[in-house]
Scaffold this motif. Structure first.
Motif, PDB file in Angstrom:
ATOM      1  N   LYS A 102       0.830  -1.210   0.000  1.00 35.22           N
ATOM      2  CA  LYS A 102       0.000   0.000   0.000  1.00 35.22           C
ATOM      3  C   LYS A 102       0.861   1.255   0.000  1.00 35.22           C
ATOM      4  N   GLU A 103       1.961   1.209   0.761  1.00 33.55           N
ATOM      5  CA  GLU A 103       2.845   2.370   0.816  1.00 33.55           C
ATOM      6  C   GLU A 103       3.484   2.642  -0.551  1.00 33.55           C
ATOM      7  N   VAL A 104       3.954   1.565  -1.210  1.00 33.09           N
ATOM      8  CA  VAL A 104       4.558   1.728  -2.526  1.00 33.09           C
ATOM      9  C   VAL A 104       3.517   2.231  -3.522  1.00 33.09           C
ATOM     10  N   TYR A 105       2.321   1.647  -3.448  1.00 37.60           N
ATOM     11  CA  TYR A 105       1.240   2.047  -4.359  1.00 37.60           C
ATOM     12  C   TYR A 105       0.909   3.531  -4.205  1.00 37.60           C
ATOM     13  N   ALA A 106       0.879   3.998  -2.972  1.00 36.83           N
ATOM     14  CA  ALA A 106       0.578   5.413  -2.717  1.00 36.83           C
ATOM     15  C   ALA A 106       1.677   6.310  -3.285  1.00 36.83           C
ATOM     16  N   LEU A 107       2.938   5.884  -3.136  1.00 38.73           N
ATOM     17  CA  LEU A 107       4.051   6.675  -3.658  1.00 38.73           C
ATOM     18  C   LEU A 107       4.065   6.684  -5.181  1.00 38.73           C
ATOM     19  N   MET A 108       3.620   5.588  -5.801  1.00 37.15           N
ATOM     20  CA  MET A 108       3.522   5.536  -7.267  1.00 37.15           C
ATOM     21  C   MET A 108       2.534   6.569  -7.780  1.00 37.15           C
ATOM     22  N   GLN A 109       1.461   6.759  -7.047  1.00 36.40           N
ATOM     23  CA  GLN A 109       0.464   7.755  -7.442  1.00 36.40           C
ATOM     24  C   GLN A 109       0.991   9.179  -7.281  1.00 36.40           C
ATOM     25  N   LYS A 110       1.816   9.356  -6.281  1.00 35.66           N
ATOM     26  CA  LYS A 110       2.293  10.696  -5.942  1.00 35.66           C
ATOM     27  C   LYS A 110       3.514  11.095  -6.745  1.00 35.66           C
ATOM     28  N   HIS A 111       4.408  10.132  -7.050  1.00 35.54           N
ATOM     29  CA  HIS A 111       5.676  10.444  -7.711  1.00 35.54           C
ATOM     30  C   HIS A 111       5.765   9.702  -9.049  1.00 35.54           C
ATOM     31  N   PRO A 112       5.696  10.406 -10.171  1.00 34.12           N
ATOM     32  CA  PRO A 112       5.799   9.763 -11.486  1.00 34.12           C
ATOM     33  C   PRO A 112       7.115   9.013 -11.673  1.00 34.12           C
ATOM     34  N   GLU A 113       8.205   9.462 -10.996  1.00 32.61           N
ATOM     35  CA  GLU A 113       9.492   8.776 -11.145  1.00 32.61           C
ATOM     36  C   GLU A 113       9.418   7.339 -10.619  1.00 32.61           C
ATOM     37  N   ILE A 114       8.709   7.152  -9.510  1.00 34.74           N
ATOM     38  CA  ILE A 114       8.577   5.815  -8.925  1.00 34.74           C
ATOM     39  C   ILE A 114       7.719   4.941  -9.822  1.00 34.74           C
ATOM     40  N   LEU A 115       6.635   5.512 -10.350  1.00 33.52           N
ATOM     41  CA  LEU A 115       5.776   4.763 -11.267  1.00 33.52           C
ATOM     42  C   LEU A 115       6.559   4.312 -12.487  1.00 33.52           C
TER      43      LEU A 115
END
Length: 265
Positions: free
Chosen positions: A26-39
């Motif tokens: 869930k934490e990674v998923y939330a960061l993917m939504q917030k940061h395009p670099e992580i996605l």
């Protein structure tokens, strides 16, 4: 948050592999939504896994066995049997599962982008509507000001000062009566803001006998900054008065609430 350090930590590889806990996912998923670099990094890892699994043929794994033997120090003639247990994680399964996750994230991101774009368009339309209203109001105010100037400079205009009455002696107003166009311009700057539920009502008066005729209520008194109102007057007025009445106006003036009165000279 240091995005680069987070990407290099290896947690995204574990996320794609399905090796994280539910909370970590869930934490990674939330960061993917917030940061395009992580996605983008997750997409890159997924692409690499798909490419890797596609290049390895499940029917021919002799080269893999040979590489393992060399790594462990066995020659081609060694007859030792190495027990290779089945991997705990099936990468093909993970890649399919991860692809579903990536697709869902991509769809969610696209929906958010579309929603944001729609919001920005609506905001721009609202701002444009407000600007158009302001321009229209400014144009109306300018036209009204020019009309008033022409009235003030007209020698045929009759000026009627309205003095404060009784308890309202400090109030005042002025009527500019254009008999040719059968209208008056009321300057009500000297009147206080009416209380809630009340409105000012303008009256044309005949003095003998005293006969009041309503010229209407000033419903926009509070919102009008200039406090100058154009009112139709078809009467042979001998005087003008202003009273405070209940919202909607009255059939006859409330004399106890007579604020201003002026006789036509």
């Amino acid at each position: 948050m240091d995005i680069n350090a987070y990407i290099e930590s290896g947690i995204l590889e574990l996320y794609v592999a399905g090796a994280l806990s539910e909370k970590e996912n869930k934490e990674v998923y939330a960061l993917m939504q917030k940061h395009p670099e992580i996605l983008q990094e997750v997409l890159s890892i997924e692409a690499a896994i798909v490419k890797l699994t596609g290049s390895a043929s499940p029917s021919d794994n002799s080269h893999i066995l040979q590489r393992i033997k060399q790594t462990l120090g066995f020659g081609d003639d060694d007859t030792k049997i190495i027990s290779i247990t089945k991997p705990r994680y099936n990468w093909i399964t993970y890649s399919g599962w991860a692809a579903s996750i990536i697709l869902a994230v991509g769809l969610f991101w696209t929906m958010n982008q579309n929603k944001q774009l729609k919001y920005e368009i609506q905001t721009a339309e609202i701002q444009q509507s407000i600007l158009e209203m302001q321009i229209a109001e400014a144009k109306n105010s300018l036209e009204k000001a020019n009309t008033l100037l022409s009235v003030l400079r007209d020698e045929n205009i009759t000026e009627v000062p309205l003095a404060g009455q009784g308890d309202f002696a400090n109030t005042y107003a002025k009527v500019y009566w254009d008999k040719n166009t059968q209208r008056i311009f009321l300057d009500a700057q000297g009147l206080p803001e009416p209380p809630e539920g009340k409105v000012y009502q303008v009256w044309s008066l005949k003095l003998s006998p005293l006969t009041p005729t309503s010229l209407g209520t000033i419903d926009s008194f509070i919102t009008d900054e200039n406090k100058i109102f154009e009112i139709e007057n078809l009467n042979e007025s001998e005087a003008f008065g202003i009273t405070l009445e209940p919202a909607g106006g009255s059939e006859t003036p409330t004399m106890e609430q007579l604020y201003t009165l002026g006789v036509v000279s």
